[in-house]
Design a protein around this motif. Sequence first.
Motif, PDB file in Angstrom:
ATOM      1  N   TRP A   1      -2.865   1.386   7.802  1.00 46.46           N
ATOM      2  CA  TRP A   1      -1.897   1.224   6.719  1.00 46.46           C
ATOM      3  C   TRP A   1      -0.472   1.295   7.261  1.00 46.46           C
ATOM      4  CZ3 TRP A   1      -2.780  -0.063   1.706  1.00 46.46           C
ATOM      5  CH2 TRP A   1      -4.119  -0.047   1.288  1.00 46.46           C
TER       6      TRP A   1
ATOM      7  N   ALA B   1      -3.165  -3.812  -0.879  1.00 42.19           N
ATOM      8  CA  ALA B   1      -1.729  -3.526  -0.889  1.00 42.19           C
ATOM      9  C   ALA B   1      -1.342  -2.821  -2.174  1.00 42.19           C
ATOM     10  CB  ALA B   1      -0.926  -4.815  -0.736  1.00 42.19           C
TER      11      ALA B   1
ATOM     12  N   ARG C   1       6.052  -5.166  -2.544  1.00 46.76           N
ATOM     13  CA  ARG C   1       4.742  -4.956  -1.910  1.00 46.76           C
ATOM     14  C   ARG C   1       4.997  -4.366  -0.522  1.00 46.76           C
ATOM     15  NH1 ARG C   1       1.097  -9.766  -3.131  1.00 46.76           N
ATOM     16  NH2 ARG C   1       1.387  -8.763  -5.157  1.00 46.76           N
TER      17      ARG C   1
ATOM     18  N   THR D   1       0.870  -1.835   2.783  1.00 46.18           N
ATOM     19  CA  THR D   1      -0.220  -2.786   2.973  1.00 46.18           C
ATOM     20  C   THR D   1      -1.226  -2.285   4.002  1.00 46.18           C
ATOM     21  OG1 THR D   1       0.994  -3.979   4.701  1.00 46.18           O
ATOM     22  CG2 THR D   1       1.267  -4.764   2.443  1.00 46.18           C
ATOM     23  N   ASP D   2      -2.459  -2.710   3.802  1.00 46.43           N
ATOM     24  CA  ASP D   2      -3.488  -2.610   4.837  1.00 46.43           C
ATOM     25  C   ASP D   2      -3.307  -3.832   5.725  1.00 46.43           C
ATOM     26  OD1 ASP D   2      -5.749  -2.791   6.409  1.00 46.43           O
ATOM     27  OD2 ASP D   2      -7.164  -2.370   4.797  1.00 46.43           O
ATOM     28  N   ARG D   3      -2.820  -3.613   6.921  1.00 48.94           N
ATOM     29  CA  ARG D   3      -2.418  -4.743   7.767  1.00 48.94           C
ATOM     30  C   ARG D   3      -3.585  -5.666   8.126  1.00 48.94           C
ATOM     31  NH1 ARG D   3       0.583  -2.311  12.341  1.00 48.94           N
ATOM     32  NH2 ARG D   3       0.267  -0.203  11.611  1.00 48.94           N
TER      33      ARG D   3
ATOM     34  N   CYS E   1      -3.660  -8.178   4.923  1.00 46.52           N
ATOM     35  CA  CYS E   1      -2.417  -8.732   4.388  1.00 46.52           C
ATOM     36  C   CYS E   1      -1.658  -9.464   5.489  1.00 46.52           C
ATOM     37  CB  CYS E   1      -1.520  -7.627   3.827  1.00 46.52           C
ATOM     38  SG  CYS E   1      -2.229  -6.695   2.464  1.00 46.52           S
TER      39      CYS E   1
ATOM     40  N   ALA F   1      -1.850 -10.694  -0.209  1.00 48.26           N
ATOM     41  CA  ALA F   1      -2.847  -9.619  -0.178  1.00 48.26           C
ATOM     42  C   ALA F   1      -4.098 -10.038  -0.938  1.00 48.26           C
ATOM     43  CB  ALA F   1      -2.283  -8.336  -0.773  1.00 48.26           C
TER      44      ALA F   1
ATOM     45  N   THR G   1      -4.400  -6.035  -5.089  1.00 49.72           N
ATOM     46  CA  THR G   1      -3.233  -5.166  -5.181  1.00 49.72           C
ATOM     47  C   THR G   1      -3.401  -4.161  -6.319  1.00 49.72           C
ATOM     48  OG1 THR G   1      -2.060  -6.630  -6.714  1.00 49.72           O
ATOM     49  CG2 THR G   1      -1.699  -6.992  -4.350  1.00 49.72           C
TER      50      THR G   1
END
Length: 275
Positions: A81, A113, A136, A139-141, A144, A168, A171
């Motif tokens: 994250w 996200a 936004r 985020t969970d890379r 996303c 994303a 969300t």
Amino acid sequence: MNKLPIAVAIPTKNEGLNIAEAVRSVIDHFEAVVVVDSHSADDTAKIAAECGAEVVLYTWDGGHPRKKQWCLDHVRTDLGWILLLDGDERLSPGLLAELREIFADPDSPKPAAYDIPLGYWFSGKRLRHGYTIRKRSLTDRTRCHYPEVGDLDAPGIGEVEGHYQPVAQSTAALRHPIEHQDLDPVTAWFERHNRYSDWEAWLEHHPEVKEQVRRAKSRQGQLFHKAPFKPLVSFLYMYVYRRGFLDGRAGFDFALAMSFYRWQIALKSRERPAG
């Protein structure tokens, strides 16, 4: 106190007046705090390091990825994250408590996200009514990414992605805000928005790119993207419909400034073919 399993990335350039407050709002609460600095001419990097942040220098090569996507790709990738925080932003205590509740169970299912409301300050006053933007930022890379829109040759933006959100898979909305409290004089706000309006005017003459940007905006942004008479609509929405008049002089000044920004875009767009 356990630290949140999130990497905070703070992209900066010449944020010497703001960066200390941004870093202090997160340094004791997150697993990593990294300032990604574009060779600032002021003391941004020095102040950030003194406040306890890791400082990484960033040089844009003129292509993709731009700065925010670069952060997703390179900043503390051992942490899934990532929270992107501007140099003139800081986390509210309520948001910190909300994040602790969400991440108390690391194995609980989460969206890709989180959209976070922005508490906006203008001319030294916190706006309570007329400003309703959500960013936004968290985020969970792995789920996303920022879209690679075709605006690399556009004026006014440069190394940082324009006014659009990361894409994303899913969300959720958080309740408590990130506080956007720029300590620079209001002149800096007008200078930034003068550059932003160059980019927006360029989009008006590149409809395919404009559509790419529209699809990557929030629902509110997508609706406004199509609105006619944007300067007037912007003022009426912020000052009347969202009751910005309750913020007093600052509410009027901000609604008028944003209306002027929309007028700049339209004027520059009309001028561009002749230029």
